[in-house]
Scaffold this motif. Structure first.
Motif, PDB file in Angstrom:
ATOM      1  N   TYR A 520      13.222 -77.350 -13.721  1.00 34.40           N
ATOM      2  CA  TYR A 520      14.674 -76.935 -13.340  1.00 34.40           C
ATOM      3  C   TYR A 520      14.369 -75.965 -12.148  1.00 34.40           C
ATOM      4  CZ  TYR A 520      16.929 -80.191 -15.994  1.00 34.40           C
ATOM      5  OH  TYR A 520      17.540 -81.631 -16.578  1.00 34.40           O
ATOM      6  N   THR A 524      15.516 -76.207  -8.453  1.00 38.09           N
ATOM      7  CA  THR A 524      16.332 -75.150  -7.458  1.00 38.09           C
ATOM      8  C   THR A 524      15.491 -74.876  -6.278  1.00 38.09           C
ATOM      9  OG1 THR A 524      16.862 -74.103  -9.818  1.00 38.09           O
ATOM     10  CG2 THR A 524      17.359 -72.988  -7.726  1.00 38.09           C
ATOM     11  N   GLN A 550      23.384 -78.139  -7.550  1.00 38.99           N
ATOM     12  CA  GLN A 550      22.511 -77.194  -7.783  1.00 38.99           C
ATOM     13  C   GLN A 550      22.956 -76.098  -8.444  1.00 38.99           C
ATOM     14  OE1 GLN A 550      19.163 -77.073  -7.271  1.00 38.99           O
ATOM     15  NE2 GLN A 550      18.588 -78.431  -5.913  1.00 38.99           N
ATOM     16  N   ASP A 551      24.121 -75.628  -8.021  1.00 35.42           N
ATOM     17  CA  ASP A 551      25.171 -74.664  -8.649  1.00 35.42           C
ATOM     18  C   ASP A 551      25.182 -74.877 -10.046  1.00 35.42           C
ATOM     19  OD1 ASP A 551      24.713 -73.152  -6.568  1.00 35.42           O
ATOM     20  OD2 ASP A 551      26.878 -73.451  -5.710  1.00 35.42           O
ATOM     21  N   HIS A 554      21.800 -76.093 -14.300  1.00 35.67           N
ATOM     22  CA  HIS A 554      21.150 -75.858 -15.531  1.00 35.67           C
ATOM     23  C   HIS A 554      22.318 -76.222 -16.781  1.00 35.67           C
ATOM     24  CE1 HIS A 554      18.358 -73.456 -13.214  1.00 35.67           C
ATOM     25  NE2 HIS A 554      17.634 -73.304 -14.407  1.00 35.67           N
TER      26      HIS A 554
END
Lengths: 900, 165
Positions: A520, A524, A550-551, A554
C-alpha cells in the motif's frame, strides 16, 4: 551552473549534467573526477558526482558527497536542488521540499526547481503550497499550456472548483478560434470535459449543459459527451430528454446496467431499495419486455427483471433465463443468480424450478414442454447448478451428491472439481477441499486461475509449504516466491499470513502482513509519476479520480485485513513473548549430559552454517554492486522468516501504529474497535479503551462482542482501587459522567445488564455464549452455571423462505468459537469434549469436530478413495491387459485397449 | 436456439498441460490404469493423439503410438485407445477422431494402421469394419484378467506408398 570554473571544466560540468539526464553514469563519473582533480572542493561537482553515484546503488557515498558539496557551496541552488533530488529518490519528501525551498531562496525563478517542488506538493497533498507554486510557474511561463492546466487543477484539488473553471476559461481566451490543431484534438476535448465536470461539481448545471452543447464539435470522446449530457439532464430534471438519451446509449451498449438504471429513473420507476409496488412491477415488466424486443442480444435486459419480479412472474422469467444458459453451458450461471437468494422466497422458487428441469431432462432429454432434444451436457450443467444451489442453502450433503453425479457424467469438466472443493470448504473439510482444488489444477496446468484457487485452498488447510510450491509454478523462473511479493500478490500474502498465524508462527505471519502494508505504501508512491504525466496528457478527469482513490487507499479491504492481522500478531507477541535464552538454558538443564552435548553441537553447527550463508550473501551483494554500477542487484532478504520482527521492544506500540491507520481509514468496522479495545486494555489506557467501547456501541450495540467489551470494561474499572493521582481522578470523573449515557447500563448492575442482553437475544448461540462468558467473568463461582447454560442451548431449524434450506441454525464457525470458549476461557475439558461430539453430528464434514464424513475420520469416503487409488496405481505398474466395450444408442462407438 | 442445435465438435492436441484430461477420460472409459509409457507414446505421436471437444467440454480421445516397421524407415500406426464418454456417444465424435487419424496416415504416407480388440466386442469390430479395417490375426490369451482373453488384430492398409513425391 559550474559558473566558477574555467571554460574547459565548465564544459565538463555540462557533460556531467547531460550524462546524468541520459543515464550514462560512468561517463558522468569520469567527467566529475576530472574536474575534482583540479578543483577538489568544487561544491556543484561534488554534488553531481554524489547524485550520479546514487543512481549506481552507492547510497552512502552519494549522501556523503552531496553533503560535502553543499558545505563547500551553500549559496548554490544546484547543490540544494541535488540534495532535494537525493531525498526525493529515497521518498523523504518532507526533507526534499525543504531543500527545494532553500534552492528557490537562491534562485526564485528557477522553473525546473519550481516544477519539481510542485510535484512533491501534489504528492504530499500540500495543497495551498501546490497552488502557490503553480501560480508562480504560470506567471513565469504563461505561454505553456501545462502551466494553465496545472494551476487550474491545483485550485480544484484545493477545493476551489469555480476558480479552476475561471482559469480554464482564461486559458481558452488565449486560444485562436480554430484551435485545436488536429494532433491536439483529444487533449483539448479532455480539457473541455474536465471543465464541464467542474461546472457540474459547482452545481452550475445550466451553464455546464450549455457549454457542453456549444463545444460538442470539439469533444472527441463522444461516449463521455453523451454520458455527461445525460447526467446533467437528469440533474436538471429534464427527464424526457434524459430518457431519450438513455435509449440512445442503450442502443450503443445494451449491457450497461447503469444505463438501465438511468432510464428507470427518468421514467420514474426506480427505488433504491428495490421494494416496488405491484403496479410499479407491472410497469417495469412491460418496460423491460419492450426493451428485450429491441435488444435481443443483451443479457442485462433479461437478467434485470429477475431482481424486481415476484412469485409466478419471477418463476417464468427465471425459467426462460436459465434454460438457454444451461443448454449453452455457462459455468458462471450460479454466481449470476446468487444475489437472488437474498430476496425472500426466490431461493425456494429457484429450487423447484431447477429440480423440474433436472427431472425432465433425466426422463426425456428435453425441457418441460419442449420437443427439441437437449445436448447431453445439459444434464451435467443442471446438476452443476443444483450443487451450487444446495451449497448456498447450506445443504452440503445434497450438494455433494449432485456434484458427484455431475463428475460421474462428465469427468473432464474442471469447474466441477472447483465447485466440489468449494462445497467441502463450506462444509468444514479444508483438507479435502484443498485436495479437490489440486485435482482441478492438475487438469489444466496452464490455467493460472485454478492454480491460484488451489493455492488458496492449501493455505486455508494450513499446507503452507505445498502452497508455496504450487504458487511458484506460475512465477518467473528462478526468483521463486519473492516474485509473488514483487507482483504485489496480496491475496497470497494475506492467506499465507493467516495460516502462519493459526500455526503460531508469528514471525512469518508478521512478515506477510507487513508485506501487504508495504504494497500500500508502494501504491501511494506510484502516483508520483502521474502528477506530471497526466497534466501533459490532459487526462484530467481520470487524474483527479485517481488522486481521490489514493486518498481513500488505506480503507481498502486487503489493507484492513493486513493491518488487523499484524495487530493480532503483536498482541499475541505481547501476551506470550518468545522464549528468552534463559528459558532455553532451563530446558537444557533438564536434559542428560549426553543429550546436552549433542544439542550444543547441533546448535554450533547451525550457527556456523548461518554465518557462512550470511557471509556469502554479503559477498554476493557486494560484488554485484561494485562490478557494474548500474546493474540492479536483488537485495537479499536478511530476515526471511521474520525472526527479527519478533524482537521488537514493545509490540503494543508497534500495533498502535497500524491501529491508528485502521481508526482513520476503517472507522466503521467493528473489528477496528475490537482490536482497539484489546490493545488499549493491555496498555492500561482506560479512556482510549472506553472510546473503543463507545464506538462499538455506536456501530452495533447488539453484537455479542460489543456486549462483551462493554461489560468487561466496566467490570475491570470497578475492580481497580480508588483513584489516587490527579490523572486517575480525572479519568474517574470522565467515566462517572459518561456512564449514565450508556443505555445498556442505565440504572442496572452489570449482572442485570448481562441478563437483559440475554433476554433480548435468547435464541442466538453467539449471544448466549457471550452471556455465559460474561457471567463467568463477573462471578467465577458461577462457571458451572455458565457451562451448563451453553450446553443446554438448542440448535433449531432455520425459519423458511430465506436463502437457507431446511437446516439447523448454528453455523460451523460459531460452534468452533463456542468450543474454544468452553475449552480455554471456561476451561472445562469435559464440556468441550461433549460439545465436540455434539457438533460432529451437526457438521459431519467438519475436520475440526472430526465429523464422520470428514477427511479427519479414517472411515470417510475421502480417505477410502485415497487408499484405493494408492493400491490401484501400484497394481498397474507394468502388466498388460484388457478392454472394455461400450455401446450407445443405436450407433456405436467405443473403446479398446491394449497392452504395453 | 431452436433449429440450430448442432454443436460444434473440435479436436485439440495433447500436451503436458492438459494430459490430465486424457487421464480422466481413460479412467472413466477403460477398466485399466495406463502406465507412463502409454502417455509418453501418446505425447510423442504428436498429431496422432487428439482430444475431442463437444462445445468446450472434453468428451473423447484417440491415442496412438507410432511404431517403426521392421527393417526400414517406414512407420505404422497403432491405435492404443479410442473412446467417447457414454453420454456423448452417437454424435459422430468417434468417427471424427478415427477419420482424423486415417486422413493423417494418408497424408503422411503411413500405409498401415492397426489395433487390438477383444473378440466378443462386436460393436467395436463392426465400427472399425465400416472404415475398412479387417481382422488380420487372432491372438490367444492376450488379456490377462477379462474374458474372453482373446483378441483380434484389426488392420487397415491405406495408400500403397509410392513414397517419393
Amino acid at each position: 551552473m559550474g559558473a566558477s570554473l574555467p571554460p574547459k571544466e565548465a564544459n565538463l560540468f555540462k557533460l556531467i549534467v547531460k550524462s546524468y539526464e541520459t543515464k550514462q553514469y560512468k561517463k558522468g563519473l569520469k567527467a566529475a573526477d576530472a574536474i575534482l582533480k583540479k578543483f577538489p572542493d568544487h561544491g556543484e561537482t561534488l554534488s553531481m558526482k554524489g547524485l550520479t553515484l546514487n543512481c549506481m546503488d552507492r547510497k552512502s557515498e552519494a549522501y556523503e558527497l552531496v553533503r560535502q558539496g553543499l558545505k563547500s557551496d551553500l549559496k548554490s541552488h544546484v547543490c540544494w536542488h541535488v540534495y532535494g533530488l537525493l531525498y526525493r529518490s529515497d521518498r523523504e519528501y518532507r526533507e526534499a521540499i525543504k531543500c527545494y525551498r532553500n534552492a528557490l531562496k537562491i534562485d526564485p525563478d528557477n522553473i525546473e526547481i519550481l516544477r519539481d517542488l510542485s510535484l512533491l506538493q501534489a504528492q504530499m497533498r500540500d495543497l495551498t503550497g501546490f497552488v502557490e507554486t503553480r501560480q508562480q510557474l504560470l506567471t513565469l511561463k504563461p505561454n505553456h499550456r501545462m502551466n494553465w492546466i496545472g494551476f487550474s487543477v491545483a485550485h480544484h484539488l484545493n477545493s476551489n472548483a469555480s476558480k479552476a473553471v475561471e482559469i480554464l476559461e482564461a486559458y481558452e481566451g488565449t486560444l485562436e478560434d480554430d484551435y485545436p490543431p488536429d494532433n491536439e484534438r483529444c487533449e483539448h476535448g479532455e480539457m473541455l470535459l474536465y471543465k464541464i465536470s467542474l461546472l457540474e461539481e459547482c452545481r452550475f448545471l445550466e451553464r455546464a449543459l450549455e457549454e457542453l452543447r456549444k463545444k460538442e464539435s470539439k469533444i472527441v470522446d463522444k461516449l463521455a459527451f453523451k454520458e455527461q449530457e445525460v447526467s446533467l439532464l437528469v440533474k436538471l430534471g429534464h427527464l424526457e430528454e434524459g430518457e431519450a438519451l438513455y435509449r440512445t446509449l442503450l442502443s450503443m451498449n445494451p449491457d450497461n446496467y447503469r444505463y438501465y438504471e438511468g432510464l428507470q429513473k427518468c421514467v420514474g420507476l426506480y427505488l433504491e431499495d428495490g421494494q416496488y409496488s405491484h403496479e410499479q412491477i407491472d410497469q417495469l415488466d412491460s418496460l423491460y419486455k419492450t426493451l428485450a424486443l429491441q435488444y435481443k442480444w443483451s443479457s442485462a435486459v433479461k437478467r434485470i427483471p429477475l431482481d424486481f419480479l415476484q412469485g409466478d412472474k419471477f418463476r417464468e422469467a427465471a425459467d426462460n433465463y436459465i434454460r438457454p444458459l444451461l443448454t449453452k453451458g455457462v459455468p458462471s450461471l450460479f454466481s449470476d443468480l446468487s444475489s437472488l437468494y437474498n430476496h425472500p422466497g426466490k431461493a425456494d422458487i429457484l429450487e423447484q424450478l431447477i429440480l423440474e428441469l433436472e427431472h425432465s431432462i433425466r426422463m426425456s432429454c428435453q425441457y418441460p414442454g419442449r420437443v427439441e432434444k437437449e445436448p447431453p451436457s445439459t444434464l451435467m450443467w443442471t446438476l452443476f447448478l443444483l450443487a451450487q444451489h444446495y451449497d448456498r442453502r447450506g445443504q452440503y450433503e445434497i450438494a455433494l451428491s449432485k456434484i458427484d453425479e455431475a463428475i460421474e457424467h462428465t469427468p473432464t469438466v474442471i469447474d466441477l472439481y472447483s465447485v466440489k472443493s468449494r462445497i467441502l470448504k463450506h462444509a468444514g473439510d479444508l483438507v479435502a477441499a484443498a485436495a479437490f482444488a489440486d485435482e482441478a489444477r492438475c487438469m489444466d496446468l496452464a490455467d493460472r486461475y485454478v492454480n491460484s484457487e488451489c493455492v488458496k485452498r492449501m493455505l486455508q488447510a494450513d499446507q503452507v509449504t505445498l502452497a508455496e510450491k504450487t504458487a511458484v509454478l506460475f512465477t518467473k523462473d528462478g526468483d521463486q516466491h519473492n516474485n509473488l511479493h514483487d507482483m504485489q500478490c496480496m491475496w497470497y500474502e494475506l492467506a499465507s499470513g493467516e495460516s502462519y498465524f493459526r500455526q503460531g508462527d508469528l514471525g512469518r505471519a508478521l512478515k506477510k502482513f507487513l508485506a501487504v502494508e508495504k504494497h500500500y505504501a508502494d501504491i501511494t508512491e506510484d502516483q508520483f509519476d502521474f502528477h506530471s504525466y497526466c497534466l501533459r496528457k490532459m487526462t484530467l478527469r481520470t487524474y483527479v479520480e485517481m488522486l481521490k482513490f489514493q486518498d481513500q487507499l488505506h480503507s481498502h479491504a486487503y489493507f484492513h485485513k493486513a493491518a488487523a492481522g499484524a495487530i493480532r500478531c503483536y498482541i499475541k507477541l505481547h501476551d506470550s513473548p518468545p522464549k528468552s535464552t534463559t528459558d532455553e538454558d532451563e530446558n537444557m538443564s533438564k536434559l542428560l549430559p549426553s543429550q546436552k552435548k549433542k544439542m550444543r553441537q547441533k546448535q554450533r553447527k547451525a550457527e556456523r552454517a548461518k554465518k557462512e550463508a550470511e557471509e556469502k550473501n554479503e559477498e554476493l551483494s557486494a560484488s554485484g554492486a561494485s562490478k557494474s554500477g548500474k546493474r540492479h542487484v536483488k537485495p537479499v532478504d536478511p530476515d526471511p522468516n521474520g525472526e527479527k520482527l519478533l524482537q521488537v521492544e514493545d509490540p503494543l506500540s508497534e500495533a498502535t501504529k497500524y491501529l491508528k491507520l485502521l481508526q482513520k481509514n476503517s472507522p466503521d468496522s467493528l473489528e477496528t474497535h475490537l482490536l482497539s479495545f484489546e490493545l488499549y486494555t493491555r496498555k492500561q489506557k482506560i479512556l482510549l479503551a472506553f472510546q473503543a467501547v463507545k464506538q462499538l456501541l455506536r456501530l452495533d450495540a447488539e453484537h455479542p462482542d460489543s456486549h462483551r467489551c462493554l461489560i468487561k470494561f466496566f467490570h475491570k474499572v470497578g475492580s481497580i482501587n480508588a483513584p489516587v493521582t490527579d490523572s486517575e481522578k480525572l479519568i474517574w470523573s470522565v467515566l462517572e459522567a459518561e456512564r449514565p449515557y450508556i443505555s445498556q447500563l442505565h440504572e442496572k448492575s452489570l449482572f442485570e445488564a448481562n441478563n437483559s442482553f440475554l433476554e433480548k437475544h435468547k435464541d442466538s448461540l453467539m449471544h448466549q455464549a457471550a452471556f455465559a462468558e460474561i457471567l463467568n467473568i463477573l462471578d467465577s463461582d458461577r462457571k458451572s452455571e455458565a457451562v451448563k447454560f451453553i450446553e443446554e442451548s438448542t440448535n433449531n431449524i432455520v425459519p423458511r423462505n430465506g436463502a437457507l434450506g431446511p437446516i439447523r441454525e448454528w453455523k460451523l464457525k460459531d460452534c468452533i468459537a463456542v468450543h474454544k470458549l468452553l475449552g480455554t476461557v471456561l476451561a472445562d475439558q469435559d464440556a468441550a469434549l461433549r460439545w465436540k461430539v455434539r457438533c460432529a453430528e451437526y457438521f459431519p464434514y467438519s475436520t475440526y469436530f472430526e465429523g464422520s464424513h470428514s477427511s479427519a475420520s479414517p472411515n470417510s469416503v475421502f480417505n477410502q478413495l485415497r487408499k484405493n487409488s494408492e493400491n490401484e496405481s501400484s497394481n498397474h505398474s507394468g502388466g498388460s491387459q484388457n478392454v472394455s466395450s461400450i455401446k450407445s444408442n443405436g450407433k456405436l462407438e467405443a473403446f479398446k485397449d491394449l497392452n504395453i | 436456439m431452436g433449429a440450430g442445435r448442432e454443436v460444434s465438435i473440435s479436436l485439440d492436441g495433447v500436451r503436458d498441460k492438459n494430459l490430465m484430461q486424457l487421464k480422466k477420460l481413460n479412467l472413466a472409459l477403460f477398466p485399466v490404469r495406463y502406465n507412463d509409457k502409454y502417455y509418453d507414446d501418446a505425447l510423442a505421436s504428436g498429431e496422432f493423439t487428439k482430444l475431442a471437444y463437444f462445445s468446450d467440454i472434453c468428451v473423447g480421445a484417440i491415442a496412438c503410438r507410432l511404431e517403426k516397421k521392421e527393417g526400414g524407415g517406414q512407420f505404422r500406426v497403432y491405435i492404443m485407445t479410442l473412446g467417447v464418454l457414454a453420454p456423448y456417444r452417437g454424435l459422430g465424435i468417434g468417427t471424427k477422431l478415427l477419420n482424423h487419424v486415417l486422413d493423417l496416415c494418408s497424408k503422411e504416407n503411413f500405409s498401415e494402421v492397426y489395433l487390438h480388440v477383444q473378440t466378443n466386442n462386436e460393436d467395436a469390430i463392426n465400427f472399425y469394419k465400416k472404415f475398412g479395417f479387417e481382422i488380420t490375426e487372432t491372438i490367444q490369451n492376450y488379456y490377462t484378467n477379462i474374458t474372453p482373453p482373446d483378441c483380434y488384430v484389426l488392420t487397415k492398409y491405406t495408400v500403397q506408398s509410392t513414397s517419393k513425391k
